[in-house]
Design a protein around this motif. Sequence first.
Motif, PDB file in Angstrom:
ATOM      1  N   LYS A 111      25.781 -46.101 112.953  1.00 30.23           N
ATOM      2  CA  LYS A 111      25.960 -45.511 114.280  1.00 30.23           C
ATOM      3  C   LYS A 111      25.169 -44.208 114.345  1.00 30.23           C
ATOM      4  CE  LYS A 111      29.632 -43.832 117.355  1.00 30.23           C
ATOM      5  NZ  LYS A 111      31.094 -43.604 117.488  1.00 30.23           N
ATOM      6  N   ARG A 112      24.414 -44.045 115.451  1.00 25.62           N
ATOM      7  CA  ARG A 112      23.666 -42.815 115.705  1.00 25.62           C
ATOM      8  C   ARG A 112      23.844 -42.462 117.169  1.00 25.62           C
ATOM      9  NH1 ARG A 112      18.052 -43.537 114.121  1.00 25.62           N
ATOM     10  NH2 ARG A 112      18.399 -42.364 112.187  1.00 25.62           N
ATOM     11  N   GLY A 113      24.598 -41.430 117.435  1.00 26.76           N
ATOM     12  CA  GLY A 113      24.896 -41.077 118.829  1.00 26.76           C
ATOM     13  C   GLY A 113      25.624 -42.208 119.516  1.00 26.76           C
ATOM     14  N   ASN A 114      25.051 -42.679 120.629  1.00 24.08           N
ATOM     15  CA  ASN A 114      25.644 -43.803 121.350  1.00 24.08           C
ATOM     16  C   ASN A 114      25.095 -45.152 120.899  1.00 24.08           C
ATOM     17  OD1 ASN A 114      27.195 -42.078 122.938  1.00 24.08           O
ATOM     18  ND2 ASN A 114      25.530 -41.774 124.417  1.00 24.08           N
ATOM     19  N   ARG A 115      24.173 -45.115 120.003  1.00 22.39           N
ATOM     20  CA  ARG A 115      23.544 -46.352 119.529  1.00 22.39           C
ATOM     21  C   ARG A 115      24.273 -46.846 118.286  1.00 22.39           C
ATOM     22  NH1 ARG A 115      17.525 -44.720 118.561  1.00 22.39           N
ATOM     23  NH2 ARG A 115      17.367 -46.954 118.076  1.00 22.39           N
ATOM     24  N   THR A 116      24.476 -48.113 118.208  1.00 18.51           N
ATOM     25  CA  THR A 116      25.135 -48.748 117.058  1.00 18.51           C
ATOM     26  C   THR A 116      24.304 -49.934 116.589  1.00 18.51           C
ATOM     27  OG1 THR A 116      26.460 -50.160 118.497  1.00 18.51           O
ATOM     28  CG2 THR A 116      27.450 -48.058 117.800  1.00 18.51           C
ATOM     29  N   SER A 117      24.552 -50.324 115.339  1.00 14.20           N
ATOM     30  CA  SER A 117      23.868 -51.487 114.778  1.00 14.20           C
ATOM     31  C   SER A 117      24.793 -52.696 114.821  1.00 14.20           C
ATOM     32  CB  SER A 117      23.453 -51.198 113.331  1.00 14.20           C
ATOM     33  OG  SER A 117      24.598 -51.145 112.495  1.00 14.20           O
ATOM     34  N   ASP A 118      24.250 -53.809 114.474  1.00 13.43           N
ATOM     35  CA  ASP A 118      25.087 -54.995 114.306  1.00 13.43           C
ATOM     36  C   ASP A 118      25.979 -54.805 113.081  1.00 13.43           C
ATOM     37  OD1 ASP A 118      23.974 -56.294 116.488  1.00 13.43           O
ATOM     38  OD2 ASP A 118      22.369 -57.195 115.270  1.00 13.43           O
ATOM     39  N   TRP A 119      27.096 -55.508 113.070  1.00 12.85           N
ATOM     40  CA  TRP A 119      27.982 -55.485 111.912  1.00 12.85           C
ATOM     41  C   TRP A 119      27.373 -56.335 110.792  1.00 12.85           C
ATOM     42  CZ3 TRP A 119      31.991 -52.294 111.358  1.00 12.85           C
ATOM     43  CH2 TRP A 119      32.574 -51.754 112.500  1.00 12.85           C
ATOM     44  N   VAL A 120      27.461 -55.833 109.598  1.00 10.39           N
ATOM     45  CA  VAL A 120      27.036 -56.589 108.411  1.00 10.39           C
ATOM     46  C   VAL A 120      28.293 -57.053 107.692  1.00 10.39           C
ATOM     47  CG1 VAL A 120      25.762 -56.531 106.248  1.00 10.39           C
ATOM     48  CG2 VAL A 120      24.933 -55.215 108.216  1.00 10.39           C
ATOM     49  N   ASN A 121      28.508 -58.363 107.622  1.00  4.34           N
ATOM     50  CA  ASN A 121      29.724 -58.925 107.046  1.00  4.34           C
ATOM     51  C   ASN A 121      29.506 -59.312 105.585  1.00  4.34           C
ATOM     52  OD1 ASN A 121      31.707 -59.429 109.517  1.00  4.34           O
ATOM     53  ND2 ASN A 121      29.652 -59.958 110.222  1.00  4.34           N
ATOM     54  N   LEU A 122      30.527 -59.089 104.784  1.00  6.82           N
ATOM     55  CA  LEU A 122      30.511 -59.486 103.383  1.00  6.82           C
ATOM     56  C   LEU A 122      31.351 -60.740 103.199  1.00  6.82           C
ATOM     57  CD1 LEU A 122      30.121 -56.217 103.366  1.00  6.82           C
ATOM     58  CD2 LEU A 122      30.561 -56.469 100.918  1.00  6.82           C
ATOM     59  N   ASP A 123      31.067 -61.460 102.125  1.00  4.85           N
ATOM     60  CA  ASP A 123      31.896 -62.615 101.807  1.00  4.85           C
ATOM     61  C   ASP A 123      33.309 -62.151 101.462  1.00  4.85           C
ATOM     62  OD1 ASP A 123      29.748 -64.311 102.142  1.00  4.85           O
ATOM     63  OD2 ASP A 123      29.132 -64.160 100.030  1.00  4.85           O
ATOM     64  N   PRO A 124      34.314 -62.927 101.807  1.00  2.00           N
ATOM     65  CA  PRO A 124      35.691 -62.519 101.490  1.00  2.00           C
ATOM     66  C   PRO A 124      35.905 -62.470  99.969  1.00  2.00           C
ATOM     67  CG  PRO A 124      35.624 -64.787 102.260  1.00  2.00           C
ATOM     68  CD  PRO A 124      34.254 -64.229 102.487  1.00  2.00           C
ATOM     69  N   PHE A 125      36.796 -61.608  99.566  1.00  2.00           N
ATOM     70  CA  PHE A 125      37.106 -61.485  98.140  1.00  2.00           C
ATOM     71  C   PHE A 125      38.607 -61.352  97.958  1.00  2.00           C
ATOM     72  CE2 PHE A 125      37.148 -57.115  99.512  1.00  2.00           C
ATOM     73  CZ  PHE A 125      38.095 -56.491  98.714  1.00  2.00           C
ATOM     74  N   LEU A 126      39.073 -61.771  96.787  1.00  2.00           N
ATOM     75  CA  LEU A 126      40.452 -61.574  96.368  1.00  2.00           C
ATOM     76  C   LEU A 126      40.397 -60.743  95.088  1.00  2.00           C
ATOM     77  CD1 LEU A 126      43.241 -64.266  96.387  1.00  2.00           C
ATOM     78  CD2 LEU A 126      43.106 -62.576  94.577  1.00  2.00           C
ATOM     79  N   HIS A 127      41.005 -59.579  95.123  1.00  2.00           N
ATOM     80  CA  HIS A 127      40.812 -58.601  94.047  1.00  2.00           C
ATOM     81  C   HIS A 127      41.112 -59.202  92.669  1.00  2.00           C
ATOM     82  CE1 HIS A 127      40.561 -54.506  92.383  1.00  2.00           C
ATOM     83  NE2 HIS A 127      41.516 -54.919  91.558  1.00  2.00           N
ATOM     84  N   TYR A 128      42.266 -59.798  92.500  1.00  2.00           N
ATOM     85  CA  TYR A 128      42.651 -60.312  91.190  1.00  2.00           C
ATOM     86  C   TYR A 128      41.774 -61.479  90.740  1.00  2.00           C
ATOM     87  CZ  TYR A 128      46.899 -57.470  91.174  1.00  2.00           C
ATOM     88  OH  TYR A 128      47.783 -56.411  91.159  1.00  2.00           O
ATOM     89  N   GLU A 129      41.141 -62.152  91.692  1.00  2.00           N
ATOM     90  CA  GLU A 129      40.277 -63.266  91.327  1.00  2.00           C
ATOM     91  C   GLU A 129      38.861 -62.802  90.974  1.00  2.00           C
ATOM     92  OE1 GLU A 129      40.758 -66.331  90.809  1.00  2.00           O
ATOM     93  OE2 GLU A 129      42.682 -66.856  91.719  1.00  2.00           O
ATOM     94  N   ASN A 130      38.433 -61.691  91.530  1.00  2.00           N
ATOM     95  CA  ASN A 130      37.046 -61.246  91.373  1.00  2.00           C
ATOM     96  C   ASN A 130      36.883 -59.983  90.522  1.00  2.00           C
ATOM     97  OD1 ASN A 130      37.244 -62.348  94.531  1.00  2.00           O
ATOM     98  ND2 ASN A 130      35.543 -63.174  93.360  1.00  2.00           N
ATOM     99  N   VAL A 131      37.976 -59.343  90.158  1.00  2.00           N
ATOM    100  CA  VAL A 131      37.893 -58.070  89.461  1.00  2.00           C
ATOM    101  C   VAL A 131      37.391 -58.254  88.020  1.00  2.00           C
ATOM    102  CG1 VAL A 131      40.276 -58.159  88.629  1.00  2.00           C
ATOM    103  CG2 VAL A 131      39.156 -55.953  88.922  1.00  2.00           C
ATOM    104  N   THR A 132      36.669 -57.257  87.543  1.00  2.00           N
ATOM    105  CA  THR A 132      36.286 -57.183  86.133  1.00  2.00           C
ATOM    106  C   THR A 132      37.351 -56.377  85.398  1.00  2.00           C
ATOM    107  OG1 THR A 132      33.916 -57.287  86.642  1.00  2.00           O
ATOM    108  CG2 THR A 132      34.537 -56.391  84.496  1.00  2.00           C
TER     109      THR A 132
END
Length: 329
Positions: A111-132
């Motif tokens: 976001k810059r002033g009144n201008r915004t960008s498109d949303w960038v979506n991430l793949d869903p994650f489950l913490h206990y399934e993906n955590v190191t």
Amino acid sequence: MRPPPLWLPSLLLCGLGAAVSLPDPLSQLAAPLNPKLHLYNDEQILTWEPSPSSNDTRPVVYQVEYRYVDGTWRSLQCTDIAETKCDFTEGDPLKGPLSRLLSVFLRVQAKRGNRTSDWVNLDPFLHYENVTVGPPKNISVTPGKGSLIIHFSPPFNVGGGATFQYLVHYWEKTGTQQVKGPCKSNSIVLDDLKPFRIYCLQTEAQLILKNKNIRPGGLLSNVSCHETTADASTRLQQLILIPVSIFALLLVLTGACFILFLKYQSRVKYWFQAPPNIPEEIKEYLKDPDQFILEALDKDSSPKDDSWDSVSIISSPEKDRGCVPNTMN
């Protein structure tokens, strides 16, 4: 010249209005690039690269939102931030931490002033399934009697629906590796070890989920090496063995010396005999050769050696045979 139709100004105004309502292609801001999610133990950090630069000198800020499956988008604490990182380890302070048992969707926008960008979506994650999962923390090792006692704490705190189990990889410093576990307690005893030996070890934590699904092994701790102590029986054996060994060594040395003495007896006597000694009279004579030696001997001899009480003359019986003694004058 014929005047213009009355409907022409209205048409021009409509066209002008349509032109004004057209979207400005420069109003769309470039979106953030390459978002990445970091999940280590209880850490949850989203990072991305900034939007491409433009001639606009106004600062660019970012905002991050999340939602669960079939849920609505909600704002995290990362709203209108200038840095390209959102640390939501503790979740939304107004709504509590994010669930680690449910799938989470994330998106980021510039976001810059009144201008915004498109949303960038991430793949869903489950913490206990993906955590190191990192290694256990606060590891301490206590040497015991032919054993090592390892104490530790979990890599991070887990809520309901998840727990940890632990393994210890250990080996004698020059031996093969063995594994003890898995154990669910926060201490493991390595027994049946050899006394006074150095053993090296690494600990590992495994995450077990509510559905009994065991995650792949976590990271191993750093290698640490420790020496075991002796038990009571081993110490008693040592107390007995030391004097017995010394006594046996003395016997061996004594026997060896006796055998050598018998073998080299004459030489030993020659080595250990006293050197010849010159009598004191001879020493005196050698000091003063003019002195008569017999006088020196007589002078130094004891009177008792040269004195006597009486002298008896005994005649030979052969000379007196056949003679009658004269008893008269």
